[in-house]
Design an enzyme around this catalytic site. Sequence first.
Site, mmCIF file in Angstrom:
data_model
loop_
_atom_site.group_PDB
_atom_site.id
_atom_site.type_symbol
_atom_site.label_atom_id
_atom_site.label_comp_id
_atom_site.label_asym_id
_atom_site.label_seq_id
_atom_site.Cartn_x
_atom_site.Cartn_y
_atom_site.Cartn_z
ATOM 1 C CB ALA A 1 -3.058 4.279 4.339
ATOM 2 N N PRO B 1 0.832 -1.205 0.000
ATOM 3 C CG PRO B 1 -0.084 -1.106 2.132
ATOM 4 C CD PRO B 1 0.699 -1.984 1.237
ATOM 5 N NE ARG C 1 10.673 5.084 -1.917
ATOM 6 C CZ ARG C 1 10.468 4.778 -0.639
ATOM 7 N NH1 ARG C 1 10.476 3.512 -0.270
ATOM 8 N NH2 ARG C 1 10.253 5.716 0.260
ATOM 9 C CE1 TYR D 1 0.846 8.230 9.170
ATOM 10 C CE2 TYR D 1 1.326 6.071 8.238
ATOM 11 C CZ TYR D 1 1.428 7.450 8.181
ATOM 12 O OH TYR D 1 2.125 8.050 7.164
ATOM 13 N NE ARG E 1 3.054 -2.508 5.338
ATOM 14 C CZ ARG E 1 3.601 -1.891 4.287
ATOM 15 N NH1 ARG E 1 3.392 -0.603 4.090
ATOM 16 N NH2 ARG E 1 4.339 -2.552 3.426
#
Length: 359
Positions: free
Chosen positions: A62, A23, A329, A186, A234
Site C-alpha cells: 500500500a 501487497p 505470508r 481504509y 482490491r
Amino acid sequence: MSALFQPFRLRDVTVPNRVWMAPMCQYSAAPAGPDTGAPNDWHFAHYAARAAGGTGLILVEATAVSAEGRISPYDLGIWNDTQVEAFRRITRFLVSQGTVPGIQLAHGGRKASTDQPWKGGAPVGPDTYGWQPVAPSPVAFDERHPVPDELTVTQIGEVIGQFADAARRALAAGFEVAEIHGAHGYLINEFLSPHSNHRTDAYGGSYENRTRFALEVVDAVREVWPDDKPLFFRISATDWLEDGGWTADDTVRFAADLRAHGIDLLDVSTGGNASGVHIPTGPGYQVPFAARVKAGTSLSVAAVGLITEAEQAEKILANDEADAVLLGRELLRNPSWARHAARELGGEVHVPDQYHRSV
C-alpha cells in the site's frame, strides 16, 4: 501442464505465471525528511528476492497517494518525484527478472497515522510524526483510534485528484500494473460500507451513493493510466458483520460496476472495516468469495488468504475459482515459493543464471 504456471494476459501486459505477491506493508520508510515515504535498501532487497524467486507479478505494498493517506508515518508514498526516482530502482530490477511490477495505490482514511505494528500499532500524534485522520464520517474505527474528521465534498474531490496524480507517478516509476486499494477498512472501503459511511449527501446512504467515491477514483485513475496497461481493484468482499455491513452480494454487484468502469481484475480479500468481528480463518478461507465473483461476472479475479501449498493453489485455478493466486505470508517465509512450486508441479519459472545450481 500446470495451470499455475501458464502466462496470463491482461490488456497488453503478460504475466509469466499465476503466482503473484500480495501487497504487504513493510512500515520501513523514513517518516520525515527529504526521503519521506521513499523506498530504501530494505524495500529493494525485499522485492528483489521475490522476483529472483520466480514470482510472476509483485504488487508493491500500500503506497499512499498523500502524506496524510499513509497508514503509518513509515509507509511508502508516491506523491512526489523523489519517491518516483527511488521506485525506479525496484521496477528496473523486477523487469530484469521477468517479473511484472505492480503497485497498490492507497489512502488509510480513519485507520491512518498509526505506529509500526511491532511497536503495538497504536495511533500516533504530531509529536511522533502523526496527524489527524479523515474519513467519510466522524466515526472512529475502535476505542483506540481517534474520531476522524469528516471529509467535505471539496476534500473528496482533492483525494480523487491525488489518486490520479499517484497513478501518473506510478507510470513514470516504471510500474506495469496499478491496483486501487478498496479493502481492509481504509478510505475507499469506509465509503463503500454502511458500517462506516453514515453520510446523508451524494456519497452516503444508498448503494449507488456509497459506491460513488470508489467509482470516481477508478474513473480518474483509468483516465491517466494507459489503455494498454491493466488496472486492479482490491476489495474486502465482506465486513463479516451479520447486519449493517458490506456483503458478498454487494461485492458481486460492485464487480460488474467496476468492470464497466475499466477495472481488469478484482483482488478479493475480506474484513478489516469492523473491529471485534469473528473471521473464520483456515486454508483458502477467502477463495469462495473470489469464486462467487468469477462465477457471477465477466471480471478476472485473484484469490488470496492462507494459500500456502502448491497443490492447493493449482486446484484453485483448475477448479476455475480464480485466475491467479496472491501469496502473502508464505512469500515472506519463502521468497522462492514459485520456483519450488514449479518443481513440484512440473511447471517452468524464471531462474536467474546465478542460481542455476538450485534447479
